[in-house]
Structures are given as structure tokens and as C-alpha cells.
Design a protein around this motif. Structure first.
Motif, short mmCIF file in Angstrom:
data_model
loop_
_atom_site.label_atom_id
_atom_site.label_comp_id
_atom_site.label_asym_id
_atom_site.label_seq_id
_atom_site.Cartn_x
_atom_site.Cartn_y
_atom_site.Cartn_z
N PRO A 151 2.84 -4.66 47.35
CA PRO A 151 1.46 -4.31 47.69
C PRO A 151 0.92 -3.22 46.79
O PRO A 151 1.66 -2.30 46.40
N VAL A 198 -0.42 -9.54 50.11
CA VAL A 198 -0.10 -8.12 50.23
C VAL A 198 -1.34 -7.24 50.07
O VAL A 198 -1.23 -6.02 50.08
N ARG A 199 -2.50 -7.85 49.94
CA ARG A 199 -3.72 -7.07 49.69
C ARG A 199 -4.61 -7.04 50.92
O ARG A 199 -4.66 -7.99 51.70
#
Length: 322
Positions: A151, A198-199
């Protein structure tokens, strides 16, 4: 004058404190004060300290006075408070929620729940008699459908400010750095938070504008929730916004998509259709797929990912529903 309201508030405070006192570690009045603030219980620290002293006299609560600040915990042989004590199944649910919802709940709520998460970890610790519940956490996992990535770093305090402003319908002051590296200050109306891989992305409206924008949280250099409230726009729906393909870099346009795909490459579309109206026509070595979908850059990348196993791609515009 009746003291009933004060009595009820004192009782509520006592219950909130008893629920948050752990069994296998000590917690300070400062920690409990912070948890209660995030849970919306406004009391000064001295009031919390006085209440803890009283509770220690009437319940099996150990007050560690060896150093300040004092630490509080349930005594070893104590049954604790029966209502808040989690069973193994509830503890398992709490730990899974902590793991997978940490970026989908306001930061303040997550902090207010810290005592319960800790209680769940204690419940499923090495001494837990329910081996199956304890092992379950190592038996399940959410896996990525693409190449795993780490991330991106979100600046300290940004997620907390963004999530709390979103929760309370407060205008947000941000410094945002675009893909070119240019930083700009703006006031935005936070409307939704989305996790994509992961954003994390914030859907918002800039002050003075009616259209929505998507901002990556890791590109927000700083964020501060103001005291200015706003009325959430009745014409915005996050679920519909997603369905229209905006998180796939679309503009809301829908198309009727037709393409041919090699049978081996397209088998998964029998199991996981592109849309509810998807139709598959089978030939000897391929499938002809027809489906109504949002026209997005993500769709184009997906199709190109099949290389020469996809061909004869056609798109027909679909009239928007009035």
C-alpha cells in the motif's frame, strides 16, 4: 430539581468504563478517556479518574498504584462484567472486522473500539480453550486477483481527518498533490470512501462545484476537518457511482459489449458473468460474449490483457435510463 438525568449519565459512564476495562492487561484513565471521547462520551479526565476509583471499590477491579498513571484491570479470578464479555465466536468476528474494516470505518470509531478488539485478542490467546476458533484466523485469507502491491504511504493524520469529516458531514480542508507533483489547497465536501486493492480513494465535491472528483488518499499532503457542516447531496449514491464505472476510470457511459474469446480463457465468464444480462453463444473453439457494462479504462485494460485470445470486439452505446 430531579437528579434522574445526572444519575442516568453517571450509570452510562460506569457501564462504558466497565465494558472497556481489560482482563489480561492494565489500562490507564487517559487511555479510557480517549476511547470514550471517540465513542461520543464527553467527560473530563478527572471525572473518569473519580469514577474508576469508585468502581475499584465495588467491583473486582485491580488498581495498580505502583506508578502513575494508575493502571486498571479485572482481577484474575473475577468474572468481569457479564454483558460485555465476548464469547469465542464473537471474538473471532471482532478480529476479522478489525483486520478487514480498519479502512472502512471512521478512525474515531476504530479507536473507541480498541478495548473490545483487545478483549477479543485476549479471548483467543494461547490460553483459549477453543482451539478451533483460535485456529480459524490462520485458515482464511483475502487474496489479490492481480499482482500484489504494497500500500502507498498515507501521511499521518490524513485518514483520521478524512474519515471523521466524512462521518460527521464536515467540510474538509486539504492540500492535494496531483500526479504531476503540483500541490493545491482546496475545500472539499467528502461524500464517500472506497478501497480498491491496496489504495484508498475519497469521492468528494470541490467547494463551488457540483461534479464529483476522486482523490487518492496517499496524494493528500495534509487534511483538516472544519467545523462547517453540510447537507449530504440527495442526488449522490456511492453504490450507483461505483456501478457507473467511475472507479474504473469511466464517465458513467454504458455500452453493449460484444466480443469473441477463446474457450479456455473465457470459461470463468460462465461462472462469474460480466453482467446480469450477459449472453454466451458457444461455437467449437470459442464463446461469443454479449453484456451491458460500464465503458471504462479498466474494461479496456481487462480486454487487452487476454491478447490474441480475444477478438472481434464491438461496442454499442446504450441510452441512459431516464
Amino acid at each position: 430539581m430531579s437528579k434522574r438525568p445526572d444519575t442516568l449519565e453517571t450509570t452510562r459512564l460506569a457501564l462504558e468504563l466497565l465494558r472497556r476495562i481489560p482482563r489480561n492487561r492494565r489500562i490507564t484513565a487517559v487511555e479510557l478517556h480517549e476511547q470514550l471521547q471517540h465513542a461520543g462520551v464527553e467527560r473530563d479526565l478527572r471525572t473518569i479518574q473519580r469514577q474508576l476509583d469508585k468502581l475499584s471499590e465495588h467491583f473486582d477491579i485491580d488498581r495498580d498504584e505502583r506508578s502513575k498513571p494508575y493502571g486498571y484491570r479485572w482481577k484474575e479470578q473475577s468474572g468481569g462484567l457479564s454483558l460485555p464479555m465476548l464469547n469465542e465466536q464473537e471474538a473471532l468476528l471482532m478480529l476479522l472486522a478489525e483486520s478487514h474494516l480498519r479502512h472502512l470505518l471512521p478512525s474515531g470509531i476504530m479507536k473507541s473500539m480498541h478495548g473490545f478488539f483487545q478483549q477479543a485478542r485476549d479471548k483467543l490467546g494461547p490460553a483459549s480453550p477453543d482451539l478451533r476458533a483460535r485456529q480459524w484466523l490462520n485458515k482464511v485469507r483475502v487474496v489479490s486477483t492481480t499482482q500484489p502491491l504494497l500500500p502507498p504511504k498515507i501521511e499521518d493524520g490524513v485518514f483520521e481527518s478524512v474519515s471523521n469529516a466524512l462521518y460527521a458531514n464536515l467540510w474538509l480542508e486539504i492540500d492535494y498533490r496531483n500526479v504531476a507533483g503540483k500541490c493545491k489547497r482546496a475545500s472539499v465536501m467528502p461524500l464517500g470512501l472506497a478501497q480498491q486493492g491496496v489504495r484508498l480513494y475519497l469521492v468528494c465535491r470541490y467547494e463551488g462545484y457540483d461534479e464529483e472528483r476522486i482523490l487518492a488518499l496517499h496524494r493528500i499532503a495534509s487534511a483538516k476537518a472544519t467545523t462547517r457542516t453540510f447537507e449530504r447531496p440527495a442526488d449522490f449514491d456511492l453504490e450507483q457511482y461505483d456501478a457507473d464505472g467511475h472507479f474504473g476510470f469511466g464517465n458513467g457511459k454504458r455500452i453493449r459489449l460484444h466480443f469473441q474469446i477463446d474457450k479456455e480463457a473465457g470459461l470463468h465468464l460462465r461462472e462469474s458473468p460480466l453482467s446480469l444480462d450477459q449472453r454466451i453463444d458457444e461455437s467449437s473453439g470459442s464463446y461469443e460474449i454479449t453484456a451491458t457494462v460500464a465503458d471504462t479504462a479498466q474494461l479496456h485494460w481487462w480486454l487487452r490483457g487476454f491478447g490474441d485470445k480475444v477478438w472481434d470486439v464491438r461496442r454499442e452505446e446504450v441510452e441512459p435510463v431516464a
